[in-house]
Design a protein around this motif. Structure first.
Motif, mmCIF file in Angstrom:
data_model
loop_
_atom_site.group_PDB
_atom_site.id
_atom_site.type_symbol
_atom_site.label_atom_id
_atom_site.label_comp_id
_atom_site.label_asym_id
_atom_site.label_seq_id
_atom_site.Cartn_x
_atom_site.Cartn_y
_atom_site.Cartn_z
ATOM 1 N N GLY A 13 -0.908 11.214 -7.521
ATOM 2 C CA GLY A 13 0.101 11.102 -8.569
ATOM 3 C C GLY A 13 1.127 10.052 -8.171
ATOM 4 O O GLY A 13 0.783 8.985 -7.655
ATOM 5 N N LYS A 14 2.394 10.360 -8.381
ATOM 6 C CA LYS A 14 3.457 9.385 -8.133
ATOM 7 C C LYS A 14 3.646 9.127 -6.646
ATOM 8 O O LYS A 14 3.489 10.024 -5.817
ATOM 9 N N ILE A 15 4.010 7.890 -6.331
ATOM 10 C CA ILE A 15 4.355 7.578 -4.947
ATOM 11 C C ILE A 15 5.669 8.270 -4.580
ATOM 12 O O ILE A 15 6.525 8.515 -5.437
ATOM 13 N N GLY A 16 5.810 8.579 -3.298
ATOM 14 C CA GLY A 16 7.030 9.216 -2.818
ATOM 15 C C GLY A 16 7.369 8.692 -1.439
ATOM 16 O O GLY A 16 6.666 7.826 -0.880
ATOM 17 N N ALA A 17 8.422 9.227 -0.856
ATOM 18 C CA ALA A 17 8.848 8.775 0.464
ATOM 19 C C ALA A 17 7.750 8.977 1.504
ATOM 20 O O ALA A 17 7.629 8.194 2.457
ATOM 21 N N ASP A 18 6.919 10.022 1.339
ATOM 22 C CA ASP A 18 5.876 10.299 2.327
ATOM 23 C C ASP A 18 4.666 9.369 2.193
ATOM 24 O O ASP A 18 3.723 9.457 2.981
ATOM 25 N N THR A 19 4.675 8.483 1.189
ATOM 26 C CA THR A 19 3.614 7.490 1.070
ATOM 27 C C THR A 19 3.719 6.446 2.175
ATOM 28 O O THR A 19 2.733 5.800 2.526
ATOM 29 N N PHE A 20 4.918 6.315 2.751
ATOM 30 C CA PHE A 20 5.203 5.259 3.715
ATOM 31 C C PHE A 20 5.695 5.854 5.034
ATOM 32 O O PHE A 20 6.225 6.964 5.083
ATOM 33 N N GLU A 90 5.681 -18.964 1.816
ATOM 34 C CA GLU A 90 5.388 -17.734 1.095
ATOM 35 C C GLU A 90 3.987 -17.271 1.451
ATOM 36 O O GLU A 90 3.143 -18.057 1.890
ATOM 37 N N GLY A 91 3.764 -15.975 1.281
ATOM 38 C CA GLY A 91 2.440 -15.427 1.555
ATOM 39 C C GLY A 91 2.476 -13.913 1.479
ATOM 40 O O GLY A 91 3.514 -13.304 1.189
ATOM 41 N N ASP A 92 1.343 -13.307 1.740
ATOM 42 C CA ASP A 92 1.222 -11.848 1.722
ATOM 43 C C ASP A 92 1.114 -11.369 3.166
ATOM 44 O O ASP A 92 0.021 -11.308 3.723
ATOM 45 N N TRP A 93 2.281 -11.084 3.770
ATOM 46 C CA TRP A 93 2.243 -10.532 5.128
ATOM 47 C C TRP A 93 2.918 -9.171 5.213
ATOM 48 O O TRP A 93 3.022 -8.587 6.269
ATOM 49 N N GLY A 94 3.379 -8.653 4.077
ATOM 50 C CA GLY A 94 3.737 -7.252 4.032
ATOM 51 C C GLY A 94 5.162 -6.899 4.375
ATOM 52 O O GLY A 94 6.024 -7.752 4.582
ATOM 53 N N TRP A 95 5.377 -5.606 4.455
ATOM 54 C CA TRP A 95 6.709 -5.024 4.610
ATOM 55 C C TRP A 95 7.093 -4.976 6.089
ATOM 56 O O TRP A 95 7.001 -3.944 6.741
ATOM 57 N N GLN A 96 7.539 -6.075 6.619
ATOM 58 C CA GLN A 96 7.934 -6.145 8.024
ATOM 59 C C GLN A 96 8.861 -7.334 8.244
ATOM 60 O O GLN A 96 8.914 -8.261 7.432
ATOM 61 N N LYS A 308 15.294 0.060 2.588
ATOM 62 C CA LYS A 308 15.392 0.534 1.205
ATOM 63 C C LYS A 308 14.108 0.258 0.405
ATOM 64 O O LYS A 308 14.033 0.629 -0.774
ATOM 65 N N ALA A 309 13.117 -0.399 1.000
ATOM 66 C CA ALA A 309 11.945 -0.836 0.238
ATOM 67 C C ALA A 309 11.206 0.306 -0.465
ATOM 68 O O ALA A 309 10.881 0.186 -1.654
ATOM 69 N N PRO A 310 10.887 1.429 0.215
ATOM 70 C CA PRO A 310 10.152 2.481 -0.502
ATOM 71 C C PRO A 310 10.899 3.003 -1.728
ATOM 72 O O PRO A 310 10.316 3.126 -2.804
ATOM 73 N N GLN A 311 12.187 3.284 -1.563
ATOM 74 C CA GLN A 311 12.933 3.818 -2.694
ATOM 75 C C GLN A 311 13.062 2.788 -3.806
ATOM 76 O O GLN A 311 13.056 3.128 -4.993
ATOM 77 N N ALA A 312 13.157 1.519 -3.423
ATOM 78 C CA ALA A 312 13.233 0.463 -4.437
ATOM 79 C C ALA A 312 11.939 0.361 -5.228
ATOM 80 O O ALA A 312 11.961 0.110 -6.439
ATOM 81 N N LEU A 313 10.787 0.551 -4.568
ATOM 82 C CA LEU A 313 9.515 0.523 -5.285
ATOM 83 C C LEU A 313 9.370 1.761 -6.167
ATOM 84 O O LEU A 313 8.915 1.666 -7.317
ATOM 85 N N ILE A 314 9.758 2.918 -5.655
ATOM 86 C CA ILE A 314 9.730 4.136 -6.463
ATOM 87 C C ILE A 314 10.579 3.937 -7.718
ATOM 88 O O ILE A 314 10.178 4.287 -8.831
#
Length: 330
Positions: A13-20, A90-96, A308-314
């Motif tokens: 279902g929905k993403i949450g804080a425990d997704t990350f 620019e590129g796709d290197w993720g949340w880091q 703040k990234a997870p909450q911002a995506l949620i």
């Protein structure tokens, strides 16, 4: 240390804080042919959620991987002759904070523009709107262009480009305040709150002459309503399916698609922005000129801090953004 968000588990279902999962590790060291990049801005997009559902135009995310995401960064160390410290890439290197990766996997940006514009209107977001509307939708002056998720990153750009093309522009958005904002600030001719119910009736009222081009970012009920309002030989640009990403079980597609497509001679085409990258340079130049001239407003919603990234995506899926959402990392 290199701060990272890992993709911890597939959401039901929905993403949450425990997704990350937050972790810290040593800053990587680039090898021959690689660059070390420090993240400046991290793009947050509905596609982040789609990658958790399975293979799309890229491999599915696997638990334990660094959470994927498009980013703007600065080269801080280079073992590649083509890039040097200080270059913006620019590129796709993720949340880091940092990533060491082959130089071929990043693109050097030479456009003299604020970094916020390079993560939004002058990059993937703007190009998605530009190519999807102009190359697939092929709007003509006087056409009615309908855009779903019109207050989002791509939708705000599509609407403004359609207006520059001489079209009548109608959007759908969640909440009357967003709809009013689209008309007042971005020049939409009308906007419909899909959360208010009766979306087909409401769209028919503001599109009395039907719809010539529908730019679909959502799928779901808005797509079904739009199909019924399409004019003969209308064009449907399939860009995203955001209404079905953050759910436990996606709904089936509109039952009327085959009949409507045939009887109205509709063209319904999906695309990925990379399909048009051979035309990227002139498109970015044109977008940059429109922004510089004030003909397009660059709407970028910045959240400060990698934490703040997870909450911002949620929040993106809760509809609390306007325009492009990004995280300022450093």
């Amino acid at each position: 240390m290199n701060r990272q968000w890992l993709y911890a588990r597939q959401p039901q279902g929905k993403i949450g804080a425990d997704t990350f999962q937050w972790t810290e590790t040593a800053i990587p060291v680039p090898r021959d042919g690689e660059v070390l990049v420090r993240t400046r801005l991290l793009s947050l997009d509905p596609a982040n959620r789609a990658w958790m559902m399975g293979k799309t135009y890229r491999d599915a995310l696997e638990p334990g991987q660094v959470m994927s995401g498009f980013a703007i960064g600065e080269v801080v160390d280079s073992k590649s002759g083509g890039l040097k410290p200080g270059d913006i890439v620019e590129g796709d290197w993720g949340w880091q904070d940092y990533a060491a990766l082959p130089a071929r996997r990043v693109t050097r940006r030479t456009t003299q523009a604020p970094l916020e514009h390079l993560v939004g209107p002058l990059s993937i977001t703007g190009l998605t709107a530009y190519f999807g509307l102009l190359e697939i939708g092929k709007p003509k002056p006087g056409d009615t262009v309908l855009v779903s998720a019109a207050a989002g990153a791509v939708g705000t750009m599509v609407g403004q480009i359609a207006r520059l093309a001489g079209c009548r522009v109608v959007g759908t958005a969640g909440g009357q305040d967003k709809c009013d904002w689209l008309v007042r600030e971005l020049g939409f001719d009308a906007a419909v709150d899909y959360k208010a119910g009766g979306v087909r009736r409401a769209l028919a009222a503001v599109c009395p002459g039907g719809v010539d081009v529908y730019f679909d970012n959502t799928g779901g009920p808005v797509l079904e309503a739009a199909l019924s309002l399409m004019n003969l030989r209308g064009r449907i640009v399939c860009c995203g399916n955001v209404s079905q990403y953050d759910v436990e079980k996606p709904a089936p597609g509109p039952m009327a698609v085959p009949g409507l497509v045939v009887t109205k001679r509709l063209r319904m085409e999906g695309f990925v922005v990379m399909d048009f990258f051979d035309q990227r340079a002139p498109a970015e130049a044109r977008l940059a000129q429109w922004v510089a001239d004030g003909r397009i407003k660059a709407i970028v919603d910045i959240v400060d801090g990698l934490d703040k990234a997870p909450q911002a995506l949620i929040g993106l899926f809760e509809g609390n953004n306007r325009g492009k959402r990004a995280v300022r990392v450093s």
